[in-house]
Design an enzyme around this catalytic site. Structure first.
Site, mmCIF file in Angstrom:
data_model
loop_
_atom_site.group_PDB
_atom_site.id
_atom_site.type_symbol
_atom_site.label_atom_id
_atom_site.label_comp_id
_atom_site.label_asym_id
_atom_site.label_seq_id
_atom_site.Cartn_x
_atom_site.Cartn_y
_atom_site.Cartn_z
ATOM 1 N N ASP A 68 -28.281 8.152 -5.551
ATOM 2 C CA ASP A 68 -29.284 8.786 -6.403
ATOM 3 C C ASP A 68 -28.991 10.273 -6.572
ATOM 4 O O ASP A 68 -28.446 10.906 -5.666
ATOM 5 C CB ASP A 68 -30.678 8.667 -5.771
ATOM 6 C CG ASP A 68 -31.244 7.261 -5.817
ATOM 7 O OD1 ASP A 68 -30.531 6.341 -6.248
ATOM 8 O OD2 ASP A 68 -32.401 7.091 -5.398
ATOM 9 N N HIS A 112 -27.545 9.535 -1.391
ATOM 10 C CA HIS A 112 -27.764 10.563 -2.402
ATOM 11 C C HIS A 112 -26.492 11.380 -2.566
ATOM 12 O O HIS A 112 -25.977 11.906 -1.576
ATOM 13 C CB HIS A 112 -28.931 11.470 -1.993
ATOM 14 C CG HIS A 112 -30.229 10.733 -1.926
ATOM 15 N ND1 HIS A 112 -30.572 9.957 -0.840
ATOM 16 C CD2 HIS A 112 -31.234 10.640 -2.819
ATOM 17 C CE1 HIS A 112 -31.751 9.408 -1.075
ATOM 18 N NE2 HIS A 112 -32.180 9.802 -2.263
#
Length: 183
Positions: free
Chosen positions: A5, A151
């Site tokens: 992400d 992430h």
């Protein structure tokens, strides 16, 4: 399924792509629209290397604190960017922070999105968690078919860059395959 992400992010996403390539692994990147605009060449590398991309809103909005109209408009802004730069409308959507209202979810599904959450949260973004604890968290909770969230951001890079090579090596030794989310 490995998912990342918040990118594309200079250096971090490129490091991630190199690591995935070393281990013949594919992943799905949930991209923020403003980061696609700021880093189009990195976004292109994600596509060119055979990874898939999903929509993560334009401004990393918190669904619970954002009116539905604004949330959908923000998501469509990113959809347009992904379509222009990849030639494909994104199928996958992940709400930032995992926060989405029922109304937002219903509207996104109505326009063709599949909403993807996760069953393994690496917690790479949490600076209070050690690299080792982050690794143990992923190893302990991952099973065949898991959706792991990392992430590709500066904030998470210290933990993610410690954990990712280790889990790729470990799960490859167990004959796991890392693929993009199925279309």
């Amino acid at each position: 399924y490995l998912t990342f992400d918040d990118g594309p992010t200079p250096e971090v996403t490129e490091w991630t792509l190199n690591e995935l390539q070393k281990h013949n692994a594919k992943a799905t990147f949930f991209c923020i629209g403003k980061n696609i605009e700021a880093n189009p060449s990195i976004f292109k590398k994600v596509i060119d290397q055979g990874h898939s991309v999903g929509n993560h809103t334009y401004n990393h909005l918190k669904g619970w604190k954002t009116p539905t109209e604004i949330y959908i408009k923000n998501t469509l802004q990113t959809e347009q960017l992904i379509l222009e730069k990849s030639g494909k409308k994104p199928r996958w959507f992940r709400p930032p922070y995992g926060q989405i209202t029922f109304k937002q979810s219903r509207k996104l599904r109505k326009i063709g999105y599949k909403i993807v959450m996760w069953d393994v949260l690496s917690a790479d973004f949490d600076n209070n968690i050690s690299q080792q604890k982050c690794l143990e968290n992923v190893l302990k909770n991952t099973t065949c078919g898991s959706v792991i969230v990392f992430h590709d951001s500066v904030k998470a890079s210290k933990n993610m860059q410690f954990v990712l090579p280790k889990i790729l090596k470990y799960f490859n030794s167990k004959n796991y395959k890392f693929k993009v989310l199925p279309e």
